[in-house]
Motif scaffolding. Structure first.
Motif, short mmCIF file in Angstrom:
data_model
loop_
_atom_site.label_atom_id
_atom_site.label_comp_id
_atom_site.label_asym_id
_atom_site.label_seq_id
_atom_site.Cartn_x
_atom_site.Cartn_y
_atom_site.Cartn_z
N ARG A 128 0.83 -1.21 0.00
CA ARG A 128 0.00 0.00 0.00
C ARG A 128 0.86 1.26 0.00
O ARG A 128 0.48 2.29 -0.54
CB ARG A 128 -0.94 -0.01 1.22
N VAL A 129 2.06 1.16 0.59
CA VAL A 129 2.97 2.32 0.56
C VAL A 129 3.39 2.61 -0.89
O VAL A 129 3.53 3.76 -1.28
CB VAL A 129 4.21 2.05 1.44
N VAL A 130 3.57 1.55 -1.68
CA VAL A 130 3.89 1.73 -3.10
C VAL A 130 2.81 2.58 -3.77
O VAL A 130 3.10 3.42 -4.62
CB VAL A 130 4.03 0.38 -3.82
N ASP A 131 1.54 2.36 -3.36
CA ASP A 131 0.42 3.13 -3.90
C ASP A 131 0.24 4.46 -3.20
O ASP A 131 -0.79 5.12 -3.35
CB ASP A 131 -0.88 2.31 -3.78
N ARG A 132 1.23 4.84 -2.40
CA ARG A 132 1.21 6.15 -1.72
C ARG A 132 0.11 6.24 -0.67
O ARG A 132 -0.43 7.33 -0.45
CB ARG A 132 1.09 7.30 -2.74
N ASP A 133 -0.20 5.13 -0.03
CA ASP A 133 -1.18 5.12 1.05
C ASP A 133 -0.50 5.61 2.33
O ASP A 133 0.30 4.89 2.95
CB ASP A 133 -1.70 3.68 1.21
N LYS A 184 11.67 3.93 -1.85
CA LYS A 184 12.10 2.74 -2.58
C LYS A 184 11.18 1.53 -2.38
O LYS A 184 11.57 0.40 -2.69
CB LYS A 184 13.53 2.33 -2.13
N ALA A 185 9.98 1.75 -1.86
CA ALA A 185 9.09 0.63 -1.56
C ALA A 185 8.88 -0.28 -2.77
O ALA A 185 8.79 -1.50 -2.65
CB ALA A 185 7.75 1.14 -1.04
N SER A 186 8.83 0.34 -3.95
CA SER A 186 8.57 -0.47 -5.15
C SER A 186 9.75 -1.38 -5.49
O SER A 186 9.61 -2.30 -6.29
CB SER A 186 8.28 0.45 -6.34
N ALA A 187 10.92 -1.13 -4.90
CA ALA A 187 12.08 -1.97 -5.19
C ALA A 187 12.04 -3.30 -4.45
O ALA A 187 12.75 -4.24 -4.80
CB ALA A 187 13.37 -1.22 -4.82
N PHE A 188 11.20 -3.40 -3.41
CA PHE A 188 11.15 -4.62 -2.60
C PHE A 188 10.33 -5.68 -3.32
O PHE A 188 9.18 -5.44 -3.68
CB PHE A 188 10.54 -4.32 -1.23
N ARG A 189 10.92 -6.86 -3.51
CA ARG A 189 10.27 -7.91 -4.28
C ARG A 189 9.89 -9.11 -3.45
O ARG A 189 9.42 -10.11 -3.98
CB ARG A 189 11.18 -8.35 -5.43
N TRP A 244 14.93 -6.55 5.04
CA TRP A 244 15.15 -5.46 4.09
C TRP A 244 15.25 -4.13 4.80
O TRP A 244 16.20 -3.35 4.60
CB TRP A 244 14.00 -5.45 3.08
N ILE A 245 14.30 -3.87 5.70
CA ILE A 245 14.28 -2.58 6.39
C ILE A 245 15.46 -2.46 7.36
O ILE A 245 16.07 -1.39 7.47
CB ILE A 245 12.93 -2.35 7.12
N MET A 246 15.82 -3.54 8.02
CA MET A 246 16.98 -3.49 8.92
C MET A 246 18.26 -3.22 8.14
O MET A 246 19.17 -2.57 8.63
CB MET A 246 17.12 -4.78 9.73
N GLY A 247 18.33 -3.76 6.91
CA GLY A 247 19.49 -3.49 6.07
C GLY A 247 19.62 -2.02 5.75
O GLY A 247 20.71 -1.44 5.77
N ALA A 304 7.93 8.28 -6.55
CA ALA A 304 9.02 7.47 -7.09
C ALA A 304 8.52 6.45 -8.10
O ALA A 304 9.27 5.89 -8.86
CB ALA A 304 9.75 6.77 -5.95
N VAL A 305 7.22 6.20 -8.09
CA VAL A 305 6.77 5.03 -8.84
C VAL A 305 5.72 5.34 -9.89
O VAL A 305 5.33 4.46 -10.65
CB VAL A 305 6.20 3.94 -7.90
#
Lengths: 191, 230
Positions: free
Chosen positions: A23-28, A71-76, A84-87, B86-87
């Motif tokens: 949902r963050v990818v969708d800017r929620d 970069k949320a859309s980069a997570f697959r 991922w987030i801890m990295g 970004a997307v």
């Protein structure tokens, strides 16, 4: 005995975080706020062990979640959301903490240690421990914290710190060796 | 068991003890460690020490860190970054910009008014908009001409009553699904385009609706060859 910590490997908590990230990818913004609150708690507890100054922890947390927003859309889904987030947090933390160390802002010797109401011996051990851990090279300290405080596996830590598994093991080994030298004998201070 | 095996298993145990303690080893690894521990006092002692180290580290501080203030700071950072995403695909970005353009136009009006002169600021705080000075109009043109908008083609030229408030102005424009692409000019003319199509029928309906608004003095169709002028 000492078996798998369900909080770390629970499928359902990762599912929940994955759904929020989607949902963050969708800017929620509501989903982002929820994810923020989850990770603020986790990261604040962790980072305040590495610095006495909340403003440094806050800077790291906000830089981390800013990167998550961007970069949320980069997570697959190749790893757990937490890995991922801890990295991301690790990279921001190393930068901020190195800077703070260079400015002399992270040494616990400068701060009066806060002693909670515990048996005197345990309190003294903890004080020694905090000083000894503050002296460790940051990478070694990080492995120690990721392992014992956050409960990550060796493989997860190698992903988070972006280094080989053997490097993780080596850093942990050296950290333990250094603590042995600095600390009075741990055994005997009953909880 | 051969010496070689002993020492290899001993090394492995020494290395992996921390994750054995936290239960984060694979089953085969954990089983090997468990077996070695029954046979090695040194590793057993090391395990006891590490268990205690971990317990000390996990002793929970009673301090909680309230997140709201920090979240607000980050939210402000995201907001200030604007509607840049970004997307979004190029067409999504255009759609976002067109719908945000109207809101942004009103925000820019406010920003220009506040920034310019005290007199303007007073008038804004009184809830009225007055005709902008020539200087303000010049700045305003710069603001609205970036990013450049496609205003080549049919447009609406509109003039509003001097007493019109910002809220009334934006309401009138919103009611015909339009956006400001330029203005106010020296003659206080706003140039508008419709968000959904520019066919003659659509334009006529929009212009009629605008004229029926009590705040609109003047609304006429025109064709723009927009070059940053209006």
């Amino acid at each position: 005995m000492l078996r798998t910590d369900p909080k770390i490997t629970s499928g359902s908590s990762n599912d929940r975080e994955f759904a929020l990230l989607r949902r963050v990818v969708d800017r929620d913004r509501g989903a982002f706020d929820e994810l923020y609150l989850i990770y603020h708690r986790r990261l604040a507890r962790f980072l305040m062990r590495l610095t006495p100054r909340y403003e440094i922890a806050e800077e790291i947390i906000n830089d981390t979640l800013w990167t998550v927003w961007e970069k949320a859309s980069a997570f697959r889904g190749a790893s757990l959301v937490s890995t991922w987030i801890m990295g991301i947090a690790y990279r921001h933390a190393m930068r901020a903490l190195r800077r703070a160390r260079a400015q002399g802002a992270v040494s616990f010797e400068d701060e009066a240690p806060t002693l909670v109401d515990v048996a005197q011996q345990t309190a003294e051990t903890r004080e020694w421990l905090e000083c000894a851990m503050a002296e460790l090279p940051l990478e070694q300290r990080m492995v120690l914290e990721f392992t014992y405080f956050l409960g990550h596996s060796c493989e997860e830590i190698s992903t988070i710190m972006d280094c080989p598994v053997n490097t993780v093991k080596t850093r942990m080994f050296h950290a333990r060796q250094k603590l042995k030298v600095s600390l009075p004998r741990l055994g005997g201070s009953a909880e | 068991m051969s010496e070689h095996n002993q020492s290899a298993q001993h090394r492995e145990c020494q290395e992996l003890l921390p994750w054995f303690i936290t239960g984060r080893l694979s089953e085969p690894q954990a089983a090997r460690i468990e077996l070695h521990l029954t046979d090695c006092d040194e590793c057993k002692a090391e395990m006891d020490e590490q268990v205690e180290l971990r317990a000390h580290m996990r002793r929970e501080d009673p301090v909680a860190y309230a997140p709201q203030g920090s979240l607000q700071k980050l939210a402000a950072r995201i907001d200030n970054d604007g509607s840049r995403t970004a997307v979004a695909s190029p067409s999504e970005r255009l759609a976002n910009r067109q719908s945000a353009g109207q809101a942004r136009a009103v925000r820019l009006l406010i920003a220009a008014a506040i920034v310019e002169t005290i007199a303007l600021a007073l008038l804004v705080s009184a809830g009225k908009v007055t005709w902008f000075s020539k200087d303000t109009a010049a700045h305003y043109v710069t603001l609205t001409s970036s990013p450049p908008v496609t205003a080549n083609g049919p447009v609406i030229r509109a003039v509003f009553d001097p007493g019109t408030s910002l809220a009334e102005l934006s309401q009138a424009i919103r009611s015909i699904d339009a956006q400001i692409v330029a203005g106010p000019s020296d003659a206080d003319v706003y140039t508008l385009t419709l968000k959904h199509g520019a066919e003659t029928d659509t334009m006529n309906v929009a212009i009629e609706k605008l004229r029926s608004d009590q705040h609109v003095r003047f609304a006429e169709p025109a064709v723009s060859d927009f070059k940053g002028q209006h």
